[in-house]
Every structure is written in structure tokens, then in C-alpha cells.
Design a protein around this motif. Structure first.
Motif, short mmCIF file in Angstrom:
data_model
loop_
_atom_site.label_atom_id
_atom_site.label_comp_id
_atom_site.label_asym_id
_atom_site.label_seq_id
_atom_site.Cartn_x
_atom_site.Cartn_y
_atom_site.Cartn_z
N SER A 1 0.82 -0.95 -0.22
CA SER A 1 -0.26 0.22 -0.03
C SER A 1 0.74 1.50 -0.18
CB SER A 1 -0.55 -0.27 1.33
OG SER A 1 -0.59 -0.48 2.15
N ALA A 2 -0.40 2.85 -0.54
CA ALA A 2 0.94 3.46 -0.68
C ALA A 2 2.68 3.23 -1.26
CB ALA A 2 1.48 4.07 0.50
N THR B 1 1.67 5.00 -6.71
CA THR B 1 1.51 6.41 -6.93
C THR B 1 1.76 7.31 -7.38
OG1 THR B 1 1.47 6.28 -4.40
CG2 THR B 1 0.93 8.50 -5.11
N ASP C 1 -4.45 1.01 -5.50
CA ASP C 1 -4.34 -0.08 -4.53
C ASP C 1 -4.69 -1.08 -5.87
OD1 ASP C 1 -3.85 0.55 -2.39
OD2 ASP C 1 -6.01 1.47 -2.34
N ASP D 1 -0.42 -4.20 3.56
CA ASP D 1 -1.03 -3.37 3.80
C ASP D 1 -0.46 -2.37 5.04
OD1 ASP D 1 -2.94 -1.62 5.55
OD2 ASP D 1 -3.52 -1.29 3.22
#
Length: 195
Positions: free
Chosen positions: A99-100, A105, A139, A176
């Protein structure tokens, strides 16, 4: 740097003595069972996430957990994959997205990468994931990127041979950071025989 120096001293003083027998064994033995390919992100620590002891994982970390498709020539990722599979005989390979992810991103949100030309070139190894991601968002791209990198991994001759011989199993994970959960993705082994 001072924190790192203090950490090394604490390791030698507090951690090493408790595992001295393990480290004595590891000084002459290198037999990891799993090749773990993850992002370089400092928040993703493969040994911590998996509860592994030293010597259990052979780890490759790249920005975006990217594995370029095989091509002849000098390539640190390809050399590490080949060594883990052909020389060490790992039985499992995990590609772990998270995640992230800054790399995903940047791609999902079309960040301007003009000041980072080398990074932008590297992230082109995620083009297949971007093409497969119909749903907007990081995601979805993270998951599709894990699958795309597994497809790239299969192009490496050592992996192709090991899959054909049934000596290695591929796994796709998404970690996550906020919850500590790991999702195992459904993937297809291109060498599996239908029953």
C-alpha cells in the motif's frame, strides 16, 4: 549515521549473543528457501513481515518491486534471480507489492518525473501493469503490478526451467502497511498441468 552505529553496537551486544549458534551455522551455510522480491520502500521489511530468521530469505528490493523481463546482458536483478533459483535452489518466489507505494502512486497519478529521469525509465517496467489497470487508483495498480512482475519473472530462463520442472512455486502478495495484513493474490502458473 550515529543511530546506525549505535544500532550495530546494540546488535553485537544484545541480539548476536542470543543467536550466536545460528550465526555460526550461517557463517558456512547459505540455504534460503524463498526468494522475496519487494519494494525498496523503507516501510517494507521482508524479514519482519514474514517473521523470518536470518538465512531464510534471499531478498531483492527494487523501486516498485519491479522485475524487468529477461534480456541478455548485465542486469543486477536478473543475476540475483538466477543465483537464487539456479545456485541456491529456492523453492518459492514471492513478489510483494504494498500500500501507498511511491512508485505506483507516481504512475497512477501521472506525476511529473522530469527531475527523476532514471526513475522514470525504471518505472517503464510497470507499463504492462498500467495497461491492465482499468480501475483508477493506486491499490488496483499495486495488485496488477505484482501480477505483471510475476509475468516478467517467468521470462527468466532459470525461473522458466524451475517452473517446468516443478521445483519452484510463484506467489503474489500485497502488504498493507497500515493494518499489517498480507493479501495473497490468485496467480496462474503457466507450467501447471490441467487435471
Amino acid at each position: 549515521m550515529h543511530n546506525l552505529t549505535e544500532g550495530a553496537a546494540r546488535f553485537r551486544r544484545d541480539v548476536f549473543p542470543a543467536k550466536a549458534e545460528l550465526f555460526a551455522h550461517l557463517a558456512t551455510t547459505h540455504q534460503p528457501t524463498t526468494l522475496f522480491i519487494s519494494c525498496s520502500d523503507a516501510r517494507v521489511v521482508p524479514e519482519l513481515i514474514t517473521g523470518s530468521e536470518p538465512g531464510e530469505l534471499f531478498v531483492i528490493r527494487t523501486a516498485g518491486n519491479l522485475v524487468p523481463a529477461y534480456s541478455p546482458g548485465i542486469d543486477g536483478v536478473a543475476a540475483s534471480v538466477e543465483y537464487a533459483v539456479a545456485a541456491l535452489g529456492v523453492t518459492d518466489i514471492v513478489i510483494c507489492g504494498h500500500s501507498a507505494c511511491g512508485a505506483m502512486t507516481a504512475l497512477a497519478e501521472s506525476h511529473d518525473m522530469g527531475a527523476l529521469p532514471t526513475t522514470a525509465d525504471w518505472l517503464r517496467h510497470a507499463d504492462a501493469a498500467r495497461a491492465r489497470t482499468a480501475t483508477a487508483g493506486v491499490d488496483a495498480l499495486v495488485r496488477n503490478n505484482v501480477r505483471a512482475q510475476l509475468a516478467n519473472l517467468v521470462t527468466h530462463p532459470s525461473v522458466t526451467r524451475a517452473l517446468a520442472q516443478g521445483t519452484v512455486t510463484l506467489h503474489g502478495w500485497c502488504y498493507d502497511i497500515g493494518s499489517g495484513t498480507v493479501e495473497e493474490l490468485d496467480i496462474v502458473n503457466p507450467f501447471a498441468t490441467a487435471v
